[in-house]
Motif scaffolding. Sequence first.
Motif, PDB file in Angstrom:
ATOM      1  N   ARG A  95      18.248  14.806  42.690  1.00  0.00           N
ATOM      2  CA  ARG A  95      19.075  13.909  41.871  1.00  0.00           C
ATOM      3  C   ARG A  95      19.747  14.636  40.704  1.00  0.00           C
ATOM      4  O   ARG A  95      20.766  14.165  40.184  1.00  0.00           O
ATOM      5  CB  ARG A  95      18.200  12.773  41.332  1.00  0.00           C
ATOM      6  CG  ARG A  95      17.694  11.830  42.423  1.00  0.00           C
ATOM      7  CD  ARG A  95      17.030  10.619  41.818  1.00  0.00           C
ATOM      8  NE  ARG A  95      15.804  10.968  41.114  1.00  0.00           N
ATOM      9  CZ  ARG A  95      15.063  10.110  40.396  1.00  0.00           C
ATOM     10  NH1 ARG A  95      15.479   8.846  40.273  1.00  0.00           N
ATOM     11  NH2 ARG A  95      13.961  10.489  39.790  1.00  0.00           N
ATOM     12  N   LEU A  96      19.147  15.781  40.286  1.00  0.00           N
ATOM     13  CA  LEU A  96      19.740  16.537  39.180  1.00  0.00           C
ATOM     14  C   LEU A  96      20.908  17.412  39.633  1.00  0.00           C
ATOM     15  O   LEU A  96      21.739  17.802  38.813  1.00  0.00           O
ATOM     16  CB  LEU A  96      18.680  17.396  38.493  1.00  0.00           C
ATOM     17  CG  LEU A  96      17.514  16.640  37.858  1.00  0.00           C
ATOM     18  CD1 LEU A  96      16.491  17.626  37.288  1.00  0.00           C
ATOM     19  CD2 LEU A  96      18.016  15.710  36.755  1.00  0.00           C
ATOM     20  N   ILE A 109      12.410  13.673  35.178  1.00  0.00           N
ATOM     21  CA  ILE A 109      13.750  13.548  35.771  1.00  0.00           C
ATOM     22  C   ILE A 109      14.467  12.334  35.207  1.00  0.00           C
ATOM     23  O   ILE A 109      15.651  12.384  34.857  1.00  0.00           O
ATOM     24  CB  ILE A 109      13.650  13.464  37.303  1.00  0.00           C
ATOM     25  CG1 ILE A 109      13.118  14.794  37.870  1.00  0.00           C
ATOM     26  CG2 ILE A 109      15.003  13.129  37.937  1.00  0.00           C
ATOM     27  CD1 ILE A 109      12.852  14.764  39.355  1.00  0.00           C
ATOM     28  N   ASP A 110      13.748  11.209  35.056  1.00  0.00           N
ATOM     29  CA  ASP A 110      14.377   9.998  34.530  1.00  0.00           C
ATOM     30  C   ASP A 110      14.826  10.192  33.089  1.00  0.00           C
ATOM     31  O   ASP A 110      15.872   9.670  32.666  1.00  0.00           O
ATOM     32  CB  ASP A 110      13.393   8.824  34.630  1.00  0.00           C
ATOM     33  CG  ASP A 110      13.210   8.370  36.074  1.00  0.00           C
ATOM     34  OD1 ASP A 110      14.066   8.742  36.913  1.00  0.00           O
ATOM     35  OD2 ASP A 110      12.237   7.665  36.374  1.00  0.00           O
ATOM     36  N   TYR A 143      21.079   5.887  38.558  1.00  0.00           N
ATOM     37  CA  TYR A 143      19.880   5.354  39.195  1.00  0.00           C
ATOM     38  C   TYR A 143      19.263   4.295  38.290  1.00  0.00           C
ATOM     39  O   TYR A 143      19.383   4.350  37.060  1.00  0.00           O
ATOM     40  CB  TYR A 143      18.863   6.461  39.461  1.00  0.00           C
ATOM     41  CG  TYR A 143      19.367   7.495  40.446  1.00  0.00           C
ATOM     42  CD1 TYR A 143      19.265   7.270  41.819  1.00  0.00           C
ATOM     43  CD2 TYR A 143      19.932   8.681  40.012  1.00  0.00           C
ATOM     44  CE1 TYR A 143      19.729   8.213  42.721  1.00  0.00           C
ATOM     45  CE2 TYR A 143      20.392   9.627  40.900  1.00  0.00           C
ATOM     46  CZ  TYR A 143      20.296   9.387  42.258  1.00  0.00           C
ATOM     47  OH  TYR A 143      20.742  10.322  43.152  1.00  0.00           O
ATOM     48  N   HIS A 144      18.551   3.326  38.906  1.00  0.00           N
ATOM     49  CA  HIS A 144      17.966   2.211  38.148  1.00  0.00           C
ATOM     50  C   HIS A 144      16.739   2.611  37.346  1.00  0.00           C
ATOM     51  O   HIS A 144      16.498   2.083  36.252  1.00  0.00           O
ATOM     52  CB  HIS A 144      17.608   1.066  39.099  1.00  0.00           C
ATOM     53  CG  HIS A 144      18.793   0.530  39.831  1.00  0.00           C
ATOM     54  ND1 HIS A 144      18.691  -0.093  41.063  1.00  0.00           N
ATOM     55  CD2 HIS A 144      20.111   0.519  39.521  1.00  0.00           C
ATOM     56  CE1 HIS A 144      19.872  -0.465  41.473  1.00  0.00           C
ATOM     57  NE2 HIS A 144      20.776  -0.102  40.553  1.00  0.00           N
ATOM     58  N   SER A 145      15.931   3.524  37.878  1.00  0.00           N
ATOM     59  CA  SER A 145      14.632   3.812  37.258  1.00  0.00           C
ATOM     60  C   SER A 145      14.741   4.351  35.836  1.00  0.00           C
ATOM     61  O   SER A 145      13.945   3.960  34.971  1.00  0.00           O
ATOM     62  CB  SER A 145      13.833   4.768  38.129  1.00  0.00           C
ATOM     63  OG  SER A 145      14.550   5.980  38.292  1.00  0.00           O
ATOM     64  N   PRO A 146      15.685   5.278  35.476  1.00  0.00           N
ATOM     65  CA  PRO A 146      15.736   5.754  34.098  1.00  0.00           C
ATOM     66  C   PRO A 146      16.007   4.630  33.111  1.00  0.00           C
ATOM     67  O   PRO A 146      15.354   4.520  32.063  1.00  0.00           O
ATOM     68  CB  PRO A 146      16.881   6.758  34.123  1.00  0.00           C
ATOM     69  CG  PRO A 146      16.961   7.207  35.526  1.00  0.00           C
ATOM     70  CD  PRO A 146      16.615   6.018  36.339  1.00  0.00           C
ATOM     71  N   LEU A 154      21.590  11.928  29.842  1.00  0.00           N
ATOM     72  CA  LEU A 154      22.959  12.199  30.275  1.00  0.00           C
ATOM     73  C   LEU A 154      23.789  10.922  30.356  1.00  0.00           C
ATOM     74  O   LEU A 154      24.988  10.917  30.040  1.00  0.00           O
ATOM     75  CB  LEU A 154      22.959  12.899  31.633  1.00  0.00           C
ATOM     76  CG  LEU A 154      22.448  14.341  31.627  1.00  0.00           C
ATOM     77  CD1 LEU A 154      22.319  14.856  33.048  1.00  0.00           C
ATOM     78  CD2 LEU A 154      23.369  15.230  30.827  1.00  0.00           C
ATOM     79  N   TYR A 155      23.168   9.798  30.816  1.00  0.00           N
ATOM     80  CA  TYR A 155      23.893   8.533  30.878  1.00  0.00           C
ATOM     81  C   TYR A 155      24.418   8.141  29.508  1.00  0.00           C
ATOM     82  O   TYR A 155      25.535   7.598  29.367  1.00  0.00           O
ATOM     83  CB  TYR A 155      22.999   7.412  31.415  1.00  0.00           C
ATOM     84  CG  TYR A 155      22.568   7.597  32.848  1.00  0.00           C
ATOM     85  CD1 TYR A 155      23.315   8.383  33.734  1.00  0.00           C
ATOM     86  CD2 TYR A 155      21.409   6.974  33.340  1.00  0.00           C
ATOM     87  CE1 TYR A 155      22.908   8.545  35.045  1.00  0.00           C
ATOM     88  CE2 TYR A 155      21.012   7.122  34.647  1.00  0.00           C
ATOM     89  CZ  TYR A 155      21.757   7.917  35.500  1.00  0.00           C
ATOM     90  OH  TYR A 155      21.364   8.076  36.791  1.00  0.00           O
TER      91      TYR A 155
END
Length: 414
Positions: free
Chosen positions: A55-56, A87-88, A63-66, A94-95
Amino acid sequence: MNKALLSALFVLFSCSGAHAGNDSLIVRQYMDSLYHSRARINMADYPETDARYHRLFAPFTFYHSPAGKELRIADGEQHSDTVEDDIDKILMSLYLRRPDLVENSENRLLADGMPETIEEPIKQNVTLSEKVEPVFEEPVIEPVEVFVSKPNFWTIKGDYYLQFLQNYISGNWYKGGESNYSMVGSVTMEANYNNKQKVKWDNKLELKLGFQSSRSDSLHSFKASEDLIRYTSKLGLQASNKWYYTLQLVANTQFTHGYKSNDPFIYSDFLSPLNVNISLGMDYSVEAFNKKLTGNLHIAPLAYNFRYVNREELATRYGLDEGRTVLHDFGSQFTAELLWAFSDNIKWKTRFNGYTTYRRVELEWENTFMFQFNKYISTNLFIYPRFDDGAVRDGSHGYWQLKEYLSLGFNYSF
């Protein structure tokens, strides 16, 4: 180095570098090391690499989880999966900092059939072969028709005209005639061979016949004003770019009787005279003024002239002894045939011929000025001075003779 930390550093430096136009040397060097580390993580030689790291490095996706973990209500909830939490966190950072980089969403991936989680590392099964056997294909043989065209070294061309004219002839013109209005027809045909390998053979046949009617002539209803049969042949062997060793043949006579007004005496006739000139020399091909001036020059230090007069009473008029019908002599010759196209509608065609035995001289200079109104209608101005000191001297003009006419009529060339 912890994989999550490595990934975080790589992504953070990549994003910050998108707006930093002048990164410091330290940042650029560290970015190089991160690129190298990312390549090692993605290599198939590291099967222990967790597949969730994709994903990185995949195209940036929301993604929903972060977001779900950051917005969770239960503060005491604990997460035991350290890799997924790291990762989240990186993605969420970044989001918030660079939302403009998001290219896709988790909902779209799921709609396209992307699995929610990838538990096992992604591996590639590669099968190595020591030798690959070549694959032979049977050639497809189909009949092919080959057409070989025989080269054509011949060039055929011609020129025809039928015109009405105003005519002037001096009183001592050697073939007779009278100044008045008349009509004339001309045919010129050429057949030239050139094999592009040093050999040329040019052939030209010129036919002219004109008649005139005069009220002052009570003896003849019609008289010939223009009468010519002339054949010219040249066989050349190329010596250089524009020079040719040339053997030239020129033969000329006329069609019918030549009269003067109110005079029954025949001054010329078919084969009276017949001139055949054979010369050996060199030809020079002329091309000047962007090929507007074309033609050739013939220089012959050795020339043989044969003259035959069928009517014995005309022998002395053409340089023969009385009672003789044949004359042989040797000398030298110079001939120039040129065509100068001043424009598409105005052209000048000239032919100069000089022959001398070093006891007598014959000079002929034919000039035709052609004015083309359209494809079929033209007018010609013809001027023909001639010098012959072998003929009887005239009291007014000496050895000079002159012929001129202006004509208008039909013309066709191919």
